[in-house]
Design an enzyme around this catalytic site. Structure first.
Site, mmCIF file in Angstrom:
data_model
loop_
_atom_site.group_PDB
_atom_site.id
_atom_site.type_symbol
_atom_site.label_atom_id
_atom_site.label_comp_id
_atom_site.label_asym_id
_atom_site.label_seq_id
_atom_site.Cartn_x
_atom_site.Cartn_y
_atom_site.Cartn_z
ATOM 1 N N ASP A 41 0.854 -1.180 0.000
ATOM 2 C CA ASP A 41 0.000 0.000 0.000
ATOM 3 C C ASP A 41 0.904 1.250 0.000
ATOM 4 O O ASP A 41 1.767 1.364 -0.859
ATOM 5 C CB ASP A 41 -0.954 -0.061 1.201
ATOM 6 N N TYR A 68 -2.234 11.485 1.864
ATOM 7 C CA TYR A 68 -3.101 11.673 0.692
ATOM 8 C C TYR A 68 -3.176 13.138 0.283
ATOM 9 O O TYR A 68 -3.215 13.449 -0.907
ATOM 10 C CB TYR A 68 -4.493 11.132 0.995
ATOM 11 N N HIS A 87 -6.840 -6.660 -0.721
ATOM 12 C CA HIS A 87 -5.764 -5.677 -0.580
ATOM 13 C C HIS A 87 -4.797 -6.083 0.526
ATOM 14 O O HIS A 87 -3.601 -5.826 0.433
ATOM 15 C CB HIS A 87 -6.383 -4.310 -0.275
#
Length: 284
Positions: A107, A208, A265
């Protein structure tokens, strides 16, 4: 401090200008493997890999990334640009007394590992990526409306204060994967304690926010990766399309891709035995 297996240790290491909390295991003179976790995890993302790799003879180091859990949390969005995050890893390798390491990232840890291999290939001996897009391929696939829909949360994370407020609920939702029992109640409490560390929620979201400002940071030399690379991809990823693992040979000539059709994931938790064996074989 946390309860660890007897042969694991934890400490703080100054990696350049940021203090990182790390968990270590394995022989001190073994080949160095650095395990980089993603969002919304912390070093415990790798608790099913650390002991296995240590028993295989590797010196395993799993840091809390900058801003996470017990690591330092610099203020401001700009402190979480990929250019700084990858430098943290290079500085950590040097602080551990090494010049190179085998780097494994999942990730966001994978995004940082890609950037490190692109920008500073001299410090990466081998690279393993788990469900993290190469920046060049991500730019291509993001044109796909299906991937834009899956990436909805990136836009949400640009909002002020609200993402921090709902992080515990979002984090629990995100960790569900394909197995509702993947995390025990005790493990979820440990994750919630990590998210509740002072400043952690904002720092985690700032990864982010900084991405929107600076991009995901492949950059130099068109994103070429000139080190042996293994990509492990759980194909039931709720956030990333399987085709993100296609066509990587344009950037990564020495490449092996392994797809795990039943994994989400959270691939190293869904299929730890398969992932552990792949890691040990490739990193040896």
């Amino acid at each position: 401090m946390t309860d660890l297996p007897q042969d694991w240790t934890e400490r703080s290491v100054m990696a350049g200008d940021v203090r990182l909390h790390v968990v270590e295991a394995g022989p001190a003179d073994g080949p160095l493997v650095v395990l980089l976790h993603g969002f919304p995890e912390f070093w415990r993302a790798w608790e099913r890999q650390i002991g296995f790799l240590a028993r295989a003879g590797f010196r395993v180091v799993a840091p809390d990334m900058r801003g996470y859990n017990l690591s330092e949390k610099p203020p401001g969005v700009s402190a979480y640009k990929v250019s700084l995050l990858q430098e943290d890893v290079a500085a950590l390798i040097r602080a551990l007394g090494r010049t190179r390491a085998r780097v494994v990232g999942h990730d966001w840890g994978g995004i940082v590992a890609w950037a490190l291999a692109i920008r500073q290939p001299e410090v990466v001996e081998k690279l393993v990526i788990l469900n993290a897009p190469h920046p060049g391929r991500f730019r291509e696939v993001l044109r796909n409306s299906a991937q834009k829909k899956k990436s909805w949360y990136i836009g949400f994370f640009q909002l002020p204060w609200l993402p921090e407020r709902v992080l515990p609920q979002f984090g629990r939702w995100a960790l569900r994967g394909v197995n509702p029992d993947a995390y025990t109640p005790q493990e979820l409490r440990e994750y919630e304690a990590a998210w509740a560390q002072p400043g952690a929620a904002g720092a985690m979201i700032n990864y982010y926010r900084a991405m929107r400002v600076a991009g995901t940071g492949g950059g130099r030399q068109g994103g070429e990766v000139r080190v042996p690379t293994l990509v492990i991809w759980g194909e039931r990823d709720a956030a990333l399309l399987p085709e993100l693992a296609d066509g990587l040979e344009r950037w990564v000539p020495d490449l092996r891709v392994v797809r795990l059709p039943r994994a989400s994931h959270w691939v190293m938790r869904d299929e730890p035995l398969r992932v552990n064996n792949l890691l040990a074989e490739f990193l040896a």
